[in-house]
Scaffold this motif. Structure first.
Motif, PDB file in Angstrom:
ATOM      1  N   GLY A 218      -9.706  18.757   4.028  1.00  0.00           N
ATOM      2  CA  GLY A 218     -10.768  19.401   4.800  1.00  0.00           C
ATOM      3  C   GLY A 218     -11.019  20.825   4.359  1.00  0.00           C
ATOM      4  O   GLY A 218     -12.173  21.251   4.205  1.00  0.00           O
TER       5      GLY A 218
ATOM      6  N   VAL B 163     -11.577  26.573   7.823  1.00  0.00           N
ATOM      7  CA  VAL B 163     -10.772  26.540   6.598  1.00  0.00           C
ATOM      8  C   VAL B 163      -9.395  27.150   6.843  1.00  0.00           C
ATOM      9  O   VAL B 163      -8.367  26.601   6.432  1.00  0.00           O
TER      10      VAL B 163
ATOM     11  N   ASP C  50     -17.561  24.199  -1.075  1.00  0.00           N
ATOM     12  CA  ASP C  50     -18.938  23.738  -0.886  1.00  0.00           C
ATOM     13  C   ASP C  50     -19.933  24.864  -1.127  1.00  0.00           C
ATOM     14  O   ASP C  50     -19.902  25.895  -0.439  1.00  0.00           O
TER      15      ASP C  50
ATOM     16  N   GLN D  21     -21.414  17.827   2.576  1.00  0.00           N
ATOM     17  CA  GLN D  21     -20.010  18.100   2.255  1.00  0.00           C
ATOM     18  C   GLN D  21     -19.290  18.773   3.422  1.00  0.00           C
ATOM     19  O   GLN D  21     -18.118  18.487   3.680  1.00  0.00           O
TER      20      GLN D  21
ATOM     21  N   LEU E  33     -12.750  20.734   0.886  1.00  0.00           N
ATOM     22  CA  LEU E  33     -14.150  20.308   0.940  1.00  0.00           C
ATOM     23  C   LEU E  33     -15.060  21.431   1.421  1.00  0.00           C
ATOM     24  O   LEU E  33     -16.127  21.678   0.850  1.00  0.00           O
ATOM     25  N   VAL E  34     -14.642  22.123   2.458  1.00  0.00           N
ATOM     26  CA  VAL E  34     -15.488  23.171   3.033  1.00  0.00           C
ATOM     27  C   VAL E  34     -15.492  24.426   2.156  1.00  0.00           C
ATOM     28  O   VAL E  34     -16.547  25.006   1.880  1.00  0.00           O
ATOM     29  N   SER E  35     -14.307  24.841   1.694  1.00  0.00           N
ATOM     30  CA  SER E  35     -14.228  26.096   0.938  1.00  0.00           C
ATOM     31  C   SER E  35     -14.876  26.000  -0.440  1.00  0.00           C
ATOM     32  O   SER E  35     -15.313  27.013  -0.991  1.00  0.00           O
TER      33      SER E  35
ATOM     34  N   GLU F 140     -18.311  16.074   5.761  1.00  0.00           N
ATOM     35  CA  GLU F 140     -17.103  15.364   5.328  1.00  0.00           C
ATOM     36  C   GLU F 140     -15.846  16.168   5.671  1.00  0.00           C
ATOM     37  O   GLU F 140     -14.834  15.608   6.099  1.00  0.00           O
ATOM     38  N   GLY F 141     -15.931  17.487   5.468  1.00  0.00           N
ATOM     39  CA  GLY F 141     -14.801  18.339   5.835  1.00  0.00           C
ATOM     40  C   GLY F 141     -14.554  18.336   7.327  1.00  0.00           C
ATOM     41  O   GLY F 141     -13.402  18.376   7.783  1.00  0.00           O
TER      42      GLY F 141
ATOM     43  N   ASN G  23      -7.294  24.809   9.067  1.00  0.00           N
ATOM     44  CA  ASN G  23      -6.818  23.658   8.295  1.00  0.00           C
ATOM     45  C   ASN G  23      -5.686  24.055   7.359  1.00  0.00           C
ATOM     46  O   ASN G  23      -4.711  23.308   7.193  1.00  0.00           O
TER      47      ASN G  23
ATOM     48  N   SER H  60     -12.624  15.139   8.335  1.00  0.00           N
ATOM     49  CA  SER H  60     -11.198  15.298   8.022  1.00  0.00           C
ATOM     50  C   SER H  60     -10.515  16.225   9.024  1.00  0.00           C
ATOM     51  O   SER H  60      -9.416  15.951   9.504  1.00  0.00           O
ATOM     52  N   SER H  61     -11.201  17.314   9.370  1.00  0.00           N
ATOM     53  CA  SER H  61     -10.634  18.277  10.310  1.00  0.00           C
ATOM     54  C   SER H  61     -10.503  17.687  11.705  1.00  0.00           C
ATOM     55  O   SER H  61      -9.553  17.999  12.441  1.00  0.00           O
TER      56      SER H  61
END
Length: 202
Positions: A46, A78, A53, A161, A49-51, A164-165, A81, A168-169
């Motif tokens: 997670g 971020v 993006d 994206q 994916l976020v960091s 998607e993160g 996580n 997961s989070s």
């Protein structure tokens, strides 16, 4: 009288079931190990994916770049996580070492510390997901009353994206809530009738 059966003050048979309790504790420990490694894996996923993006769009001959640091809620997500993943890695290693050694590195002070940390992590990850989800909804649907546009119409890949993160989070936060329940069981069983029998073995 059958072994393992006692009589309560009200003359009602009471089954202490030491063997059954140990089997339950073993299942709880296995579940704890699985959850901690799931949190580690999905927490890293997670955060990554976020960091990572970004998306660049050209608007009126100007290049605009969307990145996670543009939204403080995503920065918080971020960080949360990352902390959850690191914490779960440490606790996961502790659990695996305990399984290999066949004993629990456990006492009341440590149990209280783990319980407290699990509670803090559960609330932190839930708060991070809630804040990021609110920002994601605004990005997806906008806010016409405040003249906030739908950002995801311009940055579709970026929003996908981030979504998607967020998924997961969200799983990480649910797993942390489940773990806080398991750590509560591990703590309060030390105060039960079987504390002397079960606190030193799996």
């Amino acid at each position: 009288m059958r072994p393992g059966v006692g009589i309560s003050p009200g003359n009602v048979p009471v089954y202490y079931g030491g063997g059954h309790l140990k089997a339950v504790e073993r299942r709880v420990k296995v579940a704890e190990v699985v959850l901690r490694w799931v949190i580690f894996g999905l927490g890293v996923l997670g955060a990554a994916l976020v960091s990572s993006d970004t998306q660049v769009r050209e608007i009126f001959s100007l290049e605009k770049k969307a990145k996670f640091t543009d939204m403080k809620a995503l920065v918080f997500l971020v960080i949360a996580n990352g902390i959850a993943a690191g914490y779960s890695l440490i606790q996961g290693v502790r659990c695996v070492v305990s399984m290999i050694k066949g004993s629990v590195l456990f006492n009341k002070a440590l149990a209280w510390a783990i319980f407290s940390c699990d509670q803090v992590m559960a609330y932190t990850t839930l708060a991070a997901v809630a804040a990021a989800a609110q920002s994601a909804v605004l990005g997806e649907f906008g806010q016409s009353e405040l003249q906030w546009m739908k950002i995801c119409d311009l940055y579709g890949k970026f929003c996908t994206q981030v979504g998607e993160g967020l998924v997961s989070s969200f799983v990480v936060s649910l797993s942390m809530v489940s773990l806080s329940g398991l750590s509560a069981f591990n703590l309060f069983r030390l105060y039960g009738n079987n504390k002397g029998k079960c606190s030193g073995s799996w």
